[in-house]
Write a protein that holds these residues in place. Structure first.
Motif, PDB file in Angstrom:
ATOM      1  N   HIS A  50       0.831  -1.211   0.000  1.00 14.89           N
ATOM      2  CA  HIS A  50       0.000   0.000   0.000  1.00 14.89           C
ATOM      3  C   HIS A  50       0.864   1.259   0.000  1.00 14.89           C
ATOM      4  CE1 HIS A  50      -3.510   2.476   0.740  1.00 14.89           C
ATOM      5  NE2 HIS A  50      -2.859   3.040   1.750  1.00 14.89           N
ATOM      6  N   LEU A  51       1.853   1.290   0.859  1.00 18.73           N
ATOM      7  CA  LEU A  51       2.738   2.460   0.927  1.00 18.73           C
ATOM      8  C   LEU A  51       3.511   2.630  -0.381  1.00 18.73           C
ATOM      9  CD1 LEU A  51       4.085   2.036   4.571  1.00 18.73           C
ATOM     10  CD2 LEU A  51       2.354   3.660   3.776  1.00 18.73           C
ATOM     11  N   ASP A  52       3.979   1.535  -0.941  1.00 23.05           N
ATOM     12  CA  ASP A  52       4.710   1.599  -2.218  1.00 23.05           C
ATOM     13  C   ASP A  52       3.811   2.101  -3.346  1.00 23.05           C
ATOM     14  OD1 ASP A  52       7.019   0.696  -0.985  1.00 23.05           O
ATOM     15  OD2 ASP A  52       6.794  -1.380  -1.694  1.00 23.05           O
ATOM     16  N   LEU A  53       2.579   1.625  -3.374  1.00 27.01           N
ATOM     17  CA  LEU A  53       1.634   2.065  -4.407  1.00 27.01           C
ATOM     18  C   LEU A  53       1.387   3.568  -4.306  1.00 27.01           C
ATOM     19  CD1 LEU A  53      -0.369   1.348  -6.697  1.00 27.01           C
ATOM     20  CD2 LEU A  53      -2.090   0.979  -4.910  1.00 27.01           C
ATOM     21  N   GLU A  54       1.186   4.050  -3.101  1.00 29.02           N
ATOM     22  CA  GLU A  54       0.978   5.495  -2.919  1.00 29.02           C
ATOM     23  C   GLU A  54       2.201   6.274  -3.384  1.00 29.02           C
ATOM     24  OE1 GLU A  54      -2.162   5.814   0.747  1.00 29.02           O
ATOM     25  OE2 GLU A  54      -0.032   5.859   1.223  1.00 29.02           O
ATOM     26  N   GLU A  55       3.379   5.793  -3.034  1.00 31.02           N
ATOM     27  CA  GLU A  55       4.590   6.493  -3.446  1.00 31.02           C
ATOM     28  C   GLU A  55       4.707   6.557  -4.962  1.00 31.02           C
ATOM     29  OE1 GLU A  55       8.126   5.028  -1.506  1.00 31.02           O
ATOM     30  OE2 GLU A  55       7.203   5.232   0.469  1.00 31.02           O
ATOM     31  N   ARG A  56       4.401   5.467  -5.637  1.00 30.32           N
ATOM     32  CA  ARG A  56       4.503   5.416  -7.102  1.00 30.32           C
ATOM     33  C   ARG A  56       3.427   6.244  -7.791  1.00 30.32           C
ATOM     34  NH1 ARG A  56       4.574  -0.014  -6.326  1.00 30.32           N
ATOM     35  NH2 ARG A  56       2.534  -0.197  -7.300  1.00 30.32           N
ATOM     36  N   GLU A  57       2.222   6.247  -7.239  1.00 26.58           N
ATOM     37  CA  GLU A  57       1.073   6.789  -7.965  1.00 26.58           C
ATOM     38  C   GLU A  57       0.586   8.168  -7.514  1.00 26.58           C
ATOM     39  OE1 GLU A  57      -0.414   5.293 -10.587  1.00 26.58           O
ATOM     40  OE2 GLU A  57       0.961   3.594 -10.515  1.00 26.58           O
ATOM     41  N   LEU A  58       0.876   8.564  -6.297  1.00 27.37           N
ATOM     42  CA  LEU A  58       0.259   9.792  -5.783  1.00 27.37           C
ATOM     43  C   LEU A  58       1.210  10.968  -5.606  1.00 27.37           C
ATOM     44  CD1 LEU A  58      -2.134   8.408  -3.017  1.00 27.37           C
ATOM     45  CD2 LEU A  58      -2.639   8.863  -5.424  1.00 27.37           C
ATOM     46  N   TYR A  59       2.377  10.731  -5.089  1.00 29.84           N
ATOM     47  CA  TYR A  59       3.188  11.836  -4.589  1.00 29.84           C
ATOM     48  C   TYR A  59       3.902  12.660  -5.657  1.00 29.84           C
ATOM     49  CZ  TYR A  59       2.315   9.412  -0.224  1.00 29.84           C
ATOM     50  OH  TYR A  59       1.711   8.793   0.831  1.00 29.84           O
ATOM     51  N   GLN A  60       4.308  12.053  -6.743  1.00 30.92           N
ATOM     52  CA  GLN A  60       5.108  12.782  -7.715  1.00 30.92           C
ATOM     53  C   GLN A  60       4.388  14.031  -8.228  1.00 30.92           C
ATOM     54  OE1 GLN A  60       6.531  10.555 -11.068  1.00 30.92           O
ATOM     55  NE2 GLN A  60       7.697  12.269 -11.850  1.00 30.92           N
ATOM     56  N   SER A  61       3.153  13.875  -8.679  1.00 28.73           N
ATOM     57  CA  SER A  61       2.425  15.037  -9.195  1.00 28.73           C
ATOM     58  C   SER A  61       2.126  16.037  -8.087  1.00 28.73           C
ATOM     59  CB  SER A  61       1.133  14.600  -9.887  1.00 28.73           C
ATOM     60  OG  SER A  61       0.260  13.975  -8.967  1.00 28.73           O
ATOM     61  N   MET A  62       1.929  15.552  -6.879  1.00 29.00           N
ATOM     62  CA  MET A  62       1.655  16.451  -5.763  1.00 29.00           C
ATOM     63  C   MET A  62       2.895  17.261  -5.386  1.00 29.00           C
ATOM     64  SD  MET A  62      -0.702  14.036  -3.328  1.00 29.00           S
ATOM     65  CE  MET A  62      -1.013  15.339  -2.109  1.00 29.00           C
ATOM     66  N   LEU A  63       4.057  16.633  -5.434  1.00 28.64           N
ATOM     67  CA  LEU A  63       5.296  17.334  -5.075  1.00 28.64           C
ATOM     68  C   LEU A  63       5.657  18.415  -6.085  1.00 28.64           C
ATOM     69  CD1 LEU A  63       7.383  14.273  -3.884  1.00 28.64           C
ATOM     70  CD2 LEU A  63       6.551  16.146  -2.443  1.00 28.64           C
ATOM     71  N   LEU A  64       5.171  18.275  -7.300  1.00 30.59           N
ATOM     72  CA  LEU A  64       5.445  19.258  -8.353  1.00 30.59           C
ATOM     73  C   LEU A  64       4.328  20.285  -8.503  1.00 30.59           C
ATOM     74  CD1 LEU A  64       6.805  16.777 -11.050  1.00 30.59           C
ATOM     75  CD2 LEU A  64       8.135  18.267  -9.526  1.00 30.59           C
ATOM     76  N   HIS A  65       3.296  20.172  -7.709  1.00 33.36           N
ATOM     77  CA  HIS A  65       2.130  21.040  -7.813  1.00 33.36           C
ATOM     78  C   HIS A  65       2.489  22.483  -7.433  1.00 33.36           C
ATOM     79  CE1 HIS A  65      -2.017  22.424  -7.289  1.00 33.36           C
ATOM     80  NE2 HIS A  65      -2.338  21.394  -8.062  1.00 33.36           N
ATOM     81  N   SER A  66       1.789  23.422  -8.022  1.00 24.34           N
ATOM     82  CA  SER A  66       2.061  24.836  -7.751  1.00 24.34           C
ATOM     83  C   SER A  66       1.565  25.283  -6.376  1.00 24.34           C
ATOM     84  CB  SER A  66       1.417  25.714  -8.834  1.00 24.34           C
ATOM     85  OG  SER A  66       0.011  25.522  -8.838  1.00 24.34           O
ATOM     86  N   ASP A  67       0.600  24.591  -5.820  1.00 24.35           N
ATOM     87  CA  ASP A  67       0.033  24.951  -4.519  1.00 24.35           C
ATOM     88  C   ASP A  67       0.922  24.392  -3.401  1.00 24.35           C
ATOM     89  OD1 ASP A  67      -1.460  25.111  -2.138  1.00 24.35           O
ATOM     90  OD2 ASP A  67      -3.349  24.789  -3.171  1.00 24.35           O
ATOM     91  N   GLN A  68       1.407  25.282  -2.569  1.00 18.23           N
ATOM     92  CA  GLN A  68       2.310  24.875  -1.484  1.00 18.23           C
ATOM     93  C   GLN A  68       1.635  23.907  -0.517  1.00 18.23           C
ATOM     94  OE1 GLN A  68       4.023  28.090   0.763  1.00 18.23           O
ATOM     95  NE2 GLN A  68       5.004  26.725   2.218  1.00 18.23           N
TER      96      GLN A  68
END
Length: 143
Positions: A50-68
């Motif tokens: 579950h943690l690995d799936l979230e890391e692969r699928e969720l965080y990348q776009s969020m970390l690059l998002h314009s909203d702090q």
């Protein structure tokens, strides 16, 4: 991108396994059985997956998002994921070898196990209340 249905199904499975393990923790003799050992390591594997799936699928776009706020949420959950993996690693080093439980101090084992399970359950609650709503906002804004 992973679906919220899949993420929620994983969380439901982890919660069910957590509840069963918490019930079984009071029965010392069952922890020496293959059935409970397999159940326990299924739990460990499901949490890691579950943690690995979230890391692969969720965080990348969020970390690059314009909203702090979105970036902060991603950083918080990514950091929490790392912490849970660290705690799991220490726990497994203490209490297992090669997918076999090695319980030499049952009182300490039960305390450590309850704490680990509670850490995971708290994480699931935080995901549902904070992470997933933020991801939904990002996805809606992208449409």
């Amino acid at each position: 991108m992973v679906s919220f249905t899949e993420l929620n199904q994983q969380n439901d499975t982890i919660t069910e396994l957590s509840n069963v393990l918490c019930l079984l923790i009071s029965e010392r003799a069952v922890w020496d059985t293959r059935v409970v050992t397999n159940l326990f390591f299924t739990y460990v594997d499901r949490v890691k997956e579950h943690l690995d799936l979230e890391e692969r699928e969720l965080y990348q776009s969020m970390l690059l998002h314009s909203d702090q706020r979105v970036r902060q949420t991603a950083n918080k959950f990514l950091s929490g994921s790392g912490e849970i993996k660290r705690v799991f690693g220490q726990y497994l080093k203490q209490w297992s070898r090669s997918h076999e439980l090695r319980i030499n101090d049952y009182e300490r084992f039960t305390k450590d196990t309850r704490e680990m399970i509670q850490l995971v359950l708290n994480r699931i609650e935080d995901e549902v209340e904070h992470l997933y709503p933020t991801v939904r906002e990002v996805q809606a804004a992208m449409k």
